[in-house]
Structure formats: structure tokens, C-alpha cells
Design a protein around this motif. Structure first.
Motif, PDB file in Angstrom:
ATOM      1  N   CYS A 173     -61.887  65.345  92.667  1.00 29.38           N
ATOM      2  CA  CYS A 173     -62.048  63.928  92.339  1.00 29.38           C
ATOM      3  C   CYS A 173     -60.886  63.185  92.985  1.00 29.38           C
ATOM      4  CB  CYS A 173     -62.064  63.721  90.830  1.00 29.38           C
ATOM      5  SG  CYS A 173     -62.289  62.008  90.327  1.00 29.38           S
ATOM      6  N   GLY A 174     -61.052  62.859  94.276  1.00 26.22           N
ATOM      7  CA  GLY A 174     -59.968  62.223  95.017  1.00 26.22           C
ATOM      8  C   GLY A 174     -58.788  63.170  95.136  1.00 26.22           C
ATOM      9  N   SER A 175     -57.632  62.758  94.641  1.00 32.38           N
ATOM     10  CA  SER A 175     -56.425  63.579  94.710  1.00 32.38           C
ATOM     11  C   SER A 175     -56.373  64.624  93.598  1.00 32.38           C
ATOM     12  CB  SER A 175     -55.180  62.685  94.623  1.00 32.38           C
ATOM     13  OG  SER A 175     -55.165  61.950  93.406  1.00 32.38           O
ATOM     14  N   ILE A 176     -57.334  64.588  92.692  1.00 34.17           N
ATOM     15  CA  ILE A 176     -57.383  65.540  91.582  1.00 34.17           C
ATOM     16  C   ILE A 176     -58.240  66.730  91.999  1.00 34.17           C
ATOM     17  CG2 ILE A 176     -57.999  65.863  89.159  1.00 34.17           C
ATOM     18  CD1 ILE A 176     -57.884  62.762  88.912  1.00 34.17           C
ATOM     19  N   VAL A 177     -57.651  67.918  92.030  1.00 31.45           N
ATOM     20  CA  VAL A 177     -58.361  69.124  92.440  1.00 31.45           C
ATOM     21  C   VAL A 177     -57.979  70.268  91.502  1.00 31.45           C
ATOM     22  CG1 VAL A 177     -58.796  70.780  94.283  1.00 31.45           C
ATOM     23  CG2 VAL A 177     -58.293  68.393  94.863  1.00 31.45           C
ATOM     24  N   PHE A 178     -58.974  70.941  90.952  1.00 29.75           N
ATOM     25  CA  PHE A 178     -58.693  72.130  90.149  1.00 29.75           C
ATOM     26  C   PHE A 178     -59.916  73.029  90.153  1.00 29.75           C
ATOM     27  CE2 PHE A 178     -60.256  68.840  87.307  1.00 29.75           C
ATOM     28  CZ  PHE A 178     -61.210  69.505  86.550  1.00 29.75           C
ATOM     29  N   GLU A 179     -59.746  74.249  89.646  1.00 30.35           N
ATOM     30  CA  GLU A 179     -60.817  75.229  89.655  1.00 30.35           C
ATOM     31  C   GLU A 179     -61.184  75.646  88.241  1.00 30.35           C
ATOM     32  OE1 GLU A 179     -59.288  78.266  92.154  1.00 30.35           O
ATOM     33  OE2 GLU A 179     -59.281  76.983  93.948  1.00 30.35           O
TER      34      GLU A 179
ATOM     35  N   GLY B 236     -56.230  57.814  91.298  1.00 30.77           N
ATOM     36  CA  GLY B 236     -56.425  58.723  92.429  1.00 30.77           C
ATOM     37  C   GLY B 236     -57.849  59.174  92.650  1.00 30.77           C
ATOM     38  N   ASN B 237     -58.804  58.702  91.822  1.00 30.61           N
ATOM     39  CA  ASN B 237     -60.187  59.115  92.065  1.00 30.61           C
ATOM     40  C   ASN B 237     -60.729  58.365  93.284  1.00 30.61           C
ATOM     41  OD1 ASN B 237     -62.471  57.041  91.432  1.00 30.61           O
ATOM     42  ND2 ASN B 237     -60.929  56.642  89.839  1.00 30.61           N
ATOM     43  N   SER B 238     -61.708  58.968  93.937  1.00 24.29           N
ATOM     44  CA  SER B 238     -62.235  58.403  95.192  1.00 24.29           C
ATOM     45  C   SER B 238     -63.657  57.879  95.036  1.00 24.29           C
ATOM     46  CB  SER B 238     -62.191  59.464  96.297  1.00 24.29           C
ATOM     47  OG  SER B 238     -62.949  60.605  95.921  1.00 24.29           O
ATOM     48  N   GLY B 239     -64.038  57.556  93.808  1.00 27.01           N
ATOM     49  CA  GLY B 239     -65.362  56.990  93.599  1.00 27.01           C
ATOM     50  C   GLY B 239     -66.429  57.971  93.213  1.00 27.01           C
ATOM     51  N   GLY B 240     -66.059  59.254  93.111  1.00 29.47           N
ATOM     52  CA  GLY B 240     -67.058  60.243  92.740  1.00 29.47           C
ATOM     53  C   GLY B 240     -66.452  61.612  92.515  1.00 29.47           C
ATOM     54  N   LEU B 241     -67.307  62.564  92.177  1.00 29.73           N
ATOM     55  CA  LEU B 241     -66.887  63.937  91.891  1.00 29.73           C
ATOM     56  C   LEU B 241     -67.620  64.907  92.800  1.00 29.73           C
ATOM     57  CD1 LEU B 241     -67.154  63.823  87.998  1.00 29.73           C
ATOM     58  CD2 LEU B 241     -65.039  64.288  89.226  1.00 29.73           C
ATOM     59  N   ILE B 242     -66.944  65.964  93.195  1.00 30.94           N
ATOM     60  CA  ILE B 242     -67.569  67.034  93.957  1.00 30.94           C
ATOM     61  C   ILE B 242     -67.334  68.344  93.214  1.00 30.94           C
ATOM     62  CG2 ILE B 242     -67.525  68.409  96.077  1.00 30.94           C
ATOM     63  CD1 ILE B 242     -66.714  65.887  97.574  1.00 30.94           C
ATOM     64  N   PHE B 243     -68.415  69.105  93.030  1.00 32.16           N
ATOM     65  CA  PHE B 243     -68.323  70.454  92.470  1.00 32.16           C
ATOM     66  C   PHE B 243     -68.755  71.409  93.577  1.00 32.16           C
ATOM     67  CE2 PHE B 243     -69.529  67.423  89.197  1.00 32.16           C
ATOM     68  CZ  PHE B 243     -68.560  67.637  88.218  1.00 32.16           C
ATOM     69  N   ARG B 244     -67.904  72.361  93.930  1.00 29.24           N
ATOM     70  CA  ARG B 244     -68.208  73.257  95.054  1.00 29.24           C
ATOM     71  C   ARG B 244     -67.948  74.696  94.643  1.00 29.24           C
ATOM     72  NH1 ARG B 244     -65.051  72.027 100.460  1.00 29.24           N
ATOM     73  NH2 ARG B 244     -66.375  70.173 100.336  1.00 29.24           N
TER      74      ARG B 244
END
Length: 244
Positions: A70-76, A43-51
Motif C-alpha cells: 500500500c504505497g510505502s507500506i509493505v509487509f508479508e 504514504g498510501n498510493s490510492g490502492g492495495l496490492i496483494f501478491r
């Protein structure tokens, strides 16, 4: 993921005081190892985002919190801290790692960070290494209104601090200059070309790509095909909103 954040925090913390890239090579190698592990997750989309996000219940107001995507993976981060807090004695080093990483992000003015997986391509790994070295030193260059200068495996590197069309120091444009070996004059001409192409194309000024000089450049096919696009992007919110 926590270990990756820990390594990123350590890298940003120690790199500005390091004489060259060799001093943080071990930390960078650990970052690559963590990225390879995460890249294998489904489920990753090729990269990571930290916001960065507002604080959550149970988290001190003065402690920053970030959402990790990270794609379909989302947590805080606060969710992780909550889980670790149930056994704080065992997981104290992990909670400290998160505090360190998020604190470093805020100290460096990073409200959003995108990292593309370099895979096992040596050239991409080298590009990521150089990009992270630039990002780690960018904040201090802005404070001193100076170029970014350091030794990169025996070679002296001087990367100009690049400003956007409004005259503000821009981390992403500085990354383009560093990765492509461009001078400040080259970058000013590049930004002018991108703006001219945008006007000729008839695109509306409200388009997401027109919110920054960086996005304008990589919105022009004839320009982006000649450039190395950074595997790291800082505070590039229009691009991120466009992807959401």
C-alpha cells in the motif's frame, strides 16, 4: 489490514453460494469501512496490492503467503503470523482469518489482486461492490464454462465469461464487460480495436501493456475514456511490474 483480509476472504467464500448481492451486503459494508481506515494511512498510493509469494521460514509449505503493498507500506502475511504467534491464544481468530483469506485467494486462482480505494464516492463504491461480486464468481464460471449469473439487488445479472486473445478466460476483461454492460461480441470487437490501435501506434510487442488484451484496451485513450475501468484487477502482473 488483517480485518480487511478476513472480510475479503469471507466475501469470496460465501458469495458464490449466495443468491444475490444482498446476502453479502453486510460483509461488503465492513470491507468499505476497512478500506476507508487504510486509505487514511500516510504514504498510501490510492490502492492495495496483494501478491502471492513463496512460503517463509516457520510457515508450513502448504500454507500460501502474500505480500501486501500500500504505497510505502509493505509487509508479508508470514510476518503478521509470526507476530501473532507470540500470543497465539489471544490472536487465534486473527491467524485463522489470514489462513481463510489466503486460502480463498488460492482457491479462486488469485495470485495477485489490486483494489483501488473508492473513497466516499457512492458511484465508485457501487462499482467496487459489483466488481467483487464478479471476481468472487469468476472461478466457478470458468469451471463450468458458463456466464456469471446472479441477482444484484433485485435485478437479474448475466455477465458473459470473456476470453483474451489467446482464448483463455480473463477475469479483468469479464469485469470490463460486467461494469460496462457489454456482450461477448462487444468485447471481441473492443479487443480487436485495441490490438489495431496498438499496431498503428508502432509500439513494440514486448511493451508491458501488450501482455494482455485488458491492458491494451486501457492503453488507448479513445477507448479508455468511454469505459468504466474496474477498481479491481486480478493477476494483472505486467501492469503491477510496470508500477514497481
Amino acid at each position: 489490514m488483517v480485518e480487511l483480509l478476513n472480510q475479503l476472504g469471507l466475501f469470496f467464500k460465501h458469495t458464490p453460494d449466495a443468491k444475490g448481492a444482498r446476502a453479502t451486503a453486510v460483509i461488503f459494508d465492513q470491507i468499505i469501512q476497512r478500506l476507508r481506515t487504510i486509505e487514511k494511512l500516510p504514504g498510501n498510493s490510492g490502492g492495495l496490492i496483494f501478491r502471492r509469494i513463496a512460503g517463509r521460514e516457520g510457515i508450513a509449505e502448504d500454507k500460501p503467503d502474500y505480500r501486501i503493498l500500500c504505497g510505502s507500506i509493505v509487509f508479508e502475511g508470514s510476518e503478521i503470523l509470526h507476530r501473532l504467534g507470540k500470543n497465539r491464544n489471544t490472536n487465534r481468530h486473527l491467524t485463522n482469518a489470514l489462513d481463510l483469506a489466503f486460502g480463498c485467494f488460492v482457491e479462486h486462482g488469485i495470485f495477485s489482486l489490486y483494489i483501488e480505494f473508492p473513497g466516499d464516492v457512492p458511484e465508485h463504491i457501487d462499482q467496487l461492490r459489483l466488481a467483487l461480486n464478479i471476481v468472487a464468481r469468476f472461478h466457478y464460471a470458468v469451471e463450468n464454462n458458463a456466464s456469471i449469473t446472479f441477482r444484484y439487488f433485485g435485478r437479474a445479472m448475466t455477465i458473459p465469461l470473456i476470453r483474451d486473445q489467446r482464448g483463455r478466460p480473463d477475469a479483468n476483461l469479464t469485469l470490463v464487460a460486467g461494469l460496462n454492460g457489454l456482450t461477448a461480441t462487444n468485447m471481441r470487437e473492443l479487443v480487436k480495436q485495441a490490438e489495431a490501435f496498438s499496431q498503428l501506434s508502432g509500439k513494440k510487442a514486448t511493451a508491458a501493456s501488450n501482455f494482455s488484451s485488458y491492458n491494451l484496451i486501457f492503453d488507448v485513450k479513445s477507448l479508455k475514456t468511454q469505459l468504466i475501468r474496474p477498481l479491481v484487477e486480478v493477476n494483472n502482473l505486467p501492469w503491477m511490474h510496470d508500477e514497481d
